[in-house]
Design a protein around this motif. Structure first.
Motif, PDB file in Angstrom:
ATOM      1  N   ALA A  14       0.860  -1.185   0.000  1.00 29.12           N
ATOM      2  CA  ALA A  14       0.000   0.000   0.000  1.00 29.12           C
ATOM      3  C   ALA A  14       0.893   1.231   0.000  1.00 29.12           C
ATOM      4  CB  ALA A  14      -0.919  -0.005   1.213  1.00 29.12           C
ATOM      5  N   GLY A  16       1.109   5.067   0.030  1.00 28.48           N
ATOM      6  CA  GLY A  16       0.220   6.174   0.336  1.00 28.48           C
ATOM      7  C   GLY A  16       0.802   7.193   1.289  1.00 28.48           C
ATOM      8  N   THR A  20      -2.838   5.978   4.666  1.00 28.89           N
ATOM      9  CA  THR A  20      -2.330   4.611   4.632  1.00 28.89           C
ATOM     10  C   THR A  20      -1.470   4.320   5.859  1.00 28.89           C
ATOM     11  OG1 THR A  20      -2.387   4.377   2.220  1.00 28.89           O
ATOM     12  CG2 THR A  20      -0.770   3.047   3.385  1.00 28.89           C
ATOM     13  N   GLU A  79      -2.533   5.104  -3.031  1.00 28.51           N
ATOM     14  CA  GLU A  79      -3.398   6.062  -2.328  1.00 28.51           C
ATOM     15  C   GLU A  79      -2.595   7.329  -2.057  1.00 28.51           C
ATOM     16  OE1 GLU A  79      -4.232   8.529   0.607  1.00 28.51           O
ATOM     17  OE2 GLU A  79      -3.147   6.819   1.486  1.00 28.51           O
ATOM     18  N   CYS A 115      -6.736   4.311  -5.533  1.00 31.05           N
ATOM     19  CA  CYS A 115      -7.659   4.839  -4.522  1.00 31.05           C
ATOM     20  C   CYS A 115      -7.806   6.339  -4.754  1.00 31.05           C
ATOM     21  CB  CYS A 115      -7.126   4.591  -3.113  1.00 31.05           C
ATOM     22  SG  CYS A 115      -6.797   2.853  -2.748  1.00 31.05           S
ATOM     23  N   MET A 117      -9.209  10.386  -4.494  1.00 28.08           N
ATOM     24  CA  MET A 117      -9.414  11.454  -3.514  1.00 28.08           C
ATOM     25  C   MET A 117     -10.254  12.528  -4.189  1.00 28.08           C
ATOM     26  SD  MET A 117      -9.071  12.587  -0.494  1.00 28.08           S
ATOM     27  CE  MET A 117      -8.305  11.031  -0.018  1.00 28.08           C
ATOM     28  N   TYR A 135      -8.346  10.858 -11.002  1.00 25.88           N
ATOM     29  CA  TYR A 135      -8.382   9.428 -10.705  1.00 25.88           C
ATOM     30  C   TYR A 135      -9.178   8.622 -11.732  1.00 25.88           C
ATOM     31  CZ  TYR A 135      -6.234  11.205  -6.527  1.00 25.88           C
ATOM     32  OH  TYR A 135      -5.381  11.848  -5.667  1.00 25.88           O
ATOM     33  N   TYR A 147     -11.253   2.850  -6.664  1.00 26.25           N
ATOM     34  CA  TYR A 147     -12.192   3.149  -5.583  1.00 26.25           C
ATOM     35  C   TYR A 147     -12.284   4.670  -5.577  1.00 26.25           C
ATOM     36  CZ  TYR A 147     -14.533   3.345  -1.105  1.00 26.25           C
ATOM     37  OH  TYR A 147     -15.455   3.588  -0.111  1.00 26.25           O
ATOM     38  N   PHE A 150     -11.512   7.625  -1.278  1.00 31.98           N
ATOM     39  CA  PHE A 150     -10.990   6.826  -0.174  1.00 31.98           C
ATOM     40  C   PHE A 150     -11.714   7.099   1.136  1.00 31.98           C
ATOM     41  CE2 PHE A 150      -7.845   5.784   3.134  1.00 31.98           C
ATOM     42  CZ  PHE A 150      -7.498   4.491   2.754  1.00 31.98           C
ATOM     43  N   ILE A 180     -14.316  -0.185   0.758  1.00 28.50           N
ATOM     44  CA  ILE A 180     -13.361  -0.430  -0.329  1.00 28.50           C
ATOM     45  C   ILE A 180     -13.194  -1.924  -0.605  1.00 28.50           C
ATOM     46  CG2 ILE A 180     -11.205  -0.642   1.013  1.00 28.50           C
ATOM     47  CD1 ILE A 180      -9.866   1.175  -1.050  1.00 28.50           C
TER      48      ILE A 180
END
Length: 201
Positions: A14, A16, A20, A79, A115, A117, A135, A147, A150, A180
């Motif tokens: 992950a 981020g 995260t 992310e 992910c 925002m 995104y 997704y 987030f 998610i």
């Protein structure tokens, strides 16, 4: 002849920022740890390495990408972008940095999901439109799972954020994970299918 089932644990990373990293929370309550637990409850043998750094912008994430690549994960959850937005940085720059991250992951043969925002309203409609488009445009360009937001279900909800109004509480993280999870499961399914697809070539 069908390919053998993947026996090894699926290793995700992950990449981020503080969302995260789990700013203000114990490591066991950070997003990657809670998502890993939720996936286990669904029967998925997955580990998630936490490459979150509080305060990181998309530029910071790009600068740290070598560390993620060196870990050779089976897949990456990206992310990033909240700090770019909070600092009012140009959406075009954030998009370029994210595009560079995704391009390098693709070149390395490492699958990823995105992910998203969304912009705070105080930056105005023009900024929000440009930032929010980053995104979905990148997800479409690379054909990957997205997704959309987030912090969906967390932002502005009582008890879901720490006193700063930005970072999720432990309960907020659980909401993020629950929402998610279906998208991450689609991503995991794609990763599990990859060996079979390769075997059929």
């Amino acid at each position: 002849m069908s390919a053998p089932a993947r026996a090894a644990t699926l290793r995700l990373a992950a990449l981020g920022d503080s969302l995260t990293a789990g700013w203000g929370l114990p490591a066991s309550e950070a997003f990657p740890a809670r998502l890993q637990a939720a996936l286990a409850e669904k029967g998925h043998d997955v580990t998630i390495a936490n490459f979150g750094v509080s305060g990181d912008t998309t530029a910071g994430g790009l600068a740290r990408l070598d560390g993620v690549l060196a870990a050779k994960p089976d897949g990456v959850l990206v992310e990033l972008g909240a700090n770019d937005m909070l600092r009012g940085q140009a959406p075009e720059a954030a998009k370029a940095n994210l595009d560079a991250i995704l391009s390098r992951l693709k070149a390395a043969g490492i699958p990823f999901m995105l992910c998203g925002m969304r912009s705070a309203k105080n930056y105005g409609s023009d900024y929000a439109a440009a930032f929010d488009a980053i995104y979905p445009e990148l997800a479409q360009k690379y054909g990957v799972e997205l997704y959309p937001f987030f912090l969906d279900g967390v932002t502005g909800q009582p008890g879901m954020t720490l006193p700063d109004g930005l970072h999720p509480t432990a309960r907020g993280v659980e909401v993020v994970v629950a929402r998610i999870l279906p998208t991450v499961e689609m991503f995991v399914a794609r990763l599990k299918a990859a060996p079979a697809a390769m075997a059929g070539q």
